[in-house]
Design a protein around this motif. Structure first.
Motif, PDB file in Angstrom:
ATOM      1  N   UNK A 164      -7.624  13.640  10.523  1.00  0.00           N
ATOM      2  CA  UNK A 164      -6.337  13.727   9.829  1.00  0.00           C
ATOM      3  C   UNK A 164      -5.291  12.883  10.545  1.00  0.00           C
ATOM      4  N   UNK A 165      -5.287  12.931  11.868  1.00  0.00           N
ATOM      5  CA  UNK A 165      -4.324  12.147  12.646  1.00  0.00           C
ATOM      6  C   UNK A 165      -4.596  10.650  12.494  1.00  0.00           C
ATOM      7  N   UNK A 166      -5.863  10.270  12.417  1.00  0.00           N
ATOM      8  CA  UNK A 166      -6.226   8.864  12.205  1.00  0.00           C
ATOM      9  C   UNK A 166      -5.677   8.353  10.877  1.00  0.00           C
ATOM     10  N   UNK A 167      -5.853   9.138   9.815  1.00  0.00           N
ATOM     11  CA  UNK A 167      -5.334   8.735   8.507  1.00  0.00           C
ATOM     12  C   UNK A 167      -3.811   8.698   8.527  1.00  0.00           C
ATOM     13  N   UNK A 168      -3.193   9.660   9.217  1.00  0.00           N
ATOM     14  CA  UNK A 168      -1.734   9.684   9.301  1.00  0.00           C
ATOM     15  C   UNK A 168      -1.200   8.430   9.996  1.00  0.00           C
ATOM     16  N   UNK A 169      -1.822   8.033  11.093  1.00  0.00           N
ATOM     17  CA  UNK A 169      -1.377   6.826  11.803  1.00  0.00           C
ATOM     18  C   UNK A 169      -1.613   5.566  10.987  1.00  0.00           C
ATOM     19  N   UNK A 170      -2.628   5.603  10.126  1.00  0.00           N
ATOM     20  CA  UNK A 170      -2.956   4.399   9.354  1.00  0.00           C
ATOM     21  C   UNK A 170      -1.920   4.088   8.277  1.00  0.00           C
ATOM     22  N   UNK A 171      -1.016   5.025   7.988  1.00  0.00           N
ATOM     23  CA  UNK A 171       0.000   4.783   6.958  1.00  0.00           C
ATOM     24  C   UNK A 171       1.415   4.782   7.545  1.00  0.00           C
ATOM     25  N   UNK A 172       1.504   4.736   8.886  1.00  0.00           N
ATOM     26  CA  UNK A 172       2.811   4.743   9.540  1.00  0.00           C
ATOM     27  C   UNK A 172       3.176   3.352  10.032  1.00  0.00           C
ATOM     28  N   UNK A 173       4.465   3.007  10.035  1.00  0.00           N
ATOM     29  CA  UNK A 173       4.905   1.753  10.653  1.00  0.00           C
ATOM     30  C   UNK A 173       4.857   1.870  12.170  1.00  0.00           C
ATOM     31  N   UNK A 187       2.992  14.378  10.140  1.00  0.00           N
ATOM     32  CA  UNK A 187       1.800  13.794   9.531  1.00  0.00           C
ATOM     33  C   UNK A 187       2.154  12.737   8.492  1.00  0.00           C
ATOM     34  N   UNK A 188       3.201  12.997   7.716  1.00  0.00           N
ATOM     35  CA  UNK A 188       3.585  12.049   6.670  1.00  0.00           C
ATOM     36  C   UNK A 188       4.726  11.156   7.171  1.00  0.00           C
TER      37      UNK A 188
END
Length: 278
Positions: free
Chosen positions: A30-39, A50-51
């Motif tokens: 979940x943390x990996x996916x969260x970081x993948x959509x963050x600047x 998370x978001x």
């Protein structure tokens, strides 16, 4: 009036333990996916969320595909994993059939050797395999990534356990019909052992799709790199790791495995449980 039945305390504890374990396992993904959509500015913030406040997923995933030939790495992974699995089934199935259904001298000793081989990590054989690969000239080729894994002690063990659950009368009837031992393996045992093959296939593909240690030694060409080795290309010694695209690339690499497992989980459980019955 109907009496409401409450779950026993033991059942509540079991479910609580399962939920906690599942949460611990899923948290890194979940943390990996969260970081993948963050600047980049939000990735290193001290506050937890998370978001992201600014959705940066399109940029990160675009960079993940364009900064390095990620799709090429994934194609390499498909080629290597499919080749390994096909060869493992071709080699392990007859070996498992012989250990399960054919009486011969030294069978139990040979099975004990296979059980011992299960205890040895593959990294122990890295140096001899590297020297052998250099001697026969297969380093930095697909063959270097495939042939060290053709014989799988776990595959032989799993297939042997499943074949033991198949009645001997089936084998005797096939022999009376004129089938050779190889024909019995491919025309009777393999179709009946499909759940075990699917379960083993998931183990095999996940293991070799995620393998980094041996590919790091065996290949240097970018055209041959599997996904885990290709992800290292996002590492920049001067600027540091580009974590947004790196996490996006990791998500793209992991996603096919998650989807495949969700589609095959029923056969996966059946394959493992059937071999444990006897």
């Amino acid at each position: 009036m109907m009496t409401r039945i409450f779950p026993a305390p033991a059942a509540i504890l079991r479910h609580a333990a399962l939920l906690v374990t599942a949460a611990l396992i899923l948290a890194p993904f979940v943390w990996m996916v969260s970081l993948s959509i963050k600047p980049p500015g939000e990735i290193f913030r001290a506050s937890f969320s998370l978001w992201p406040e600014q959705f940066y997923g399109i940029e990160n995933y675009t960079n993940a595909i364009t900064q390095a030939p990620l799709l090429r790495y994934m194609l390499n992974g498909v080629i290597v994993c499919a080749s390994i699995l096909a060869l493992q089934i071709a080699v392990c199935s007859p070996a498992a059939y012989a250990l399960a259904k054919i009486e011969f001298a030294g069978r139990d000793l040979l099975f004990a050797v296979i059980l011992i081989a299960l205890l040895l990590p593959h990294e122990v054989l890295a140096l001899p395999l590297f020297i052998l690969g250099a001697k026969i000239g297969i380093l930095n080729t697909y063959a270097a990534l495939i042939f060290p894994y053709v014989v799988s002690p776990f595959g032989i063990f799993l297939f042997r356990q499943f074949f033991k659950t198949i009645p001997d009368d089936v084998v005797h009837a096939a022999r009376l019909d004129g089938y050779s031992e190889i024909e019995i393996v491919w025309k009777i045992m393999i179709p009946m052992a499909l759940p075990a093959i699917i379960a083993f296939g998931i183990f095999s593909v996940v293991s070799h799709w995620n393998s980094l240690f041996w590919p790091l030694i065996a290949v240097q060409s970018h055209d041959l790199m599997p996904p885990p080795l290709g992800i290292l290309m996002f590492k920049n010694e001067e600027a540091g790791n580009d974590y947004g695209p790196l996490m996006a690339a990791a998500t793209v690499v992991v996603a096919p495995l998650v989807i495949a497992f969700l589609l095959a989980q029923r056969w996966f459980v059946e394959g493992l449980s059937s071999g444990a019955i006897k």
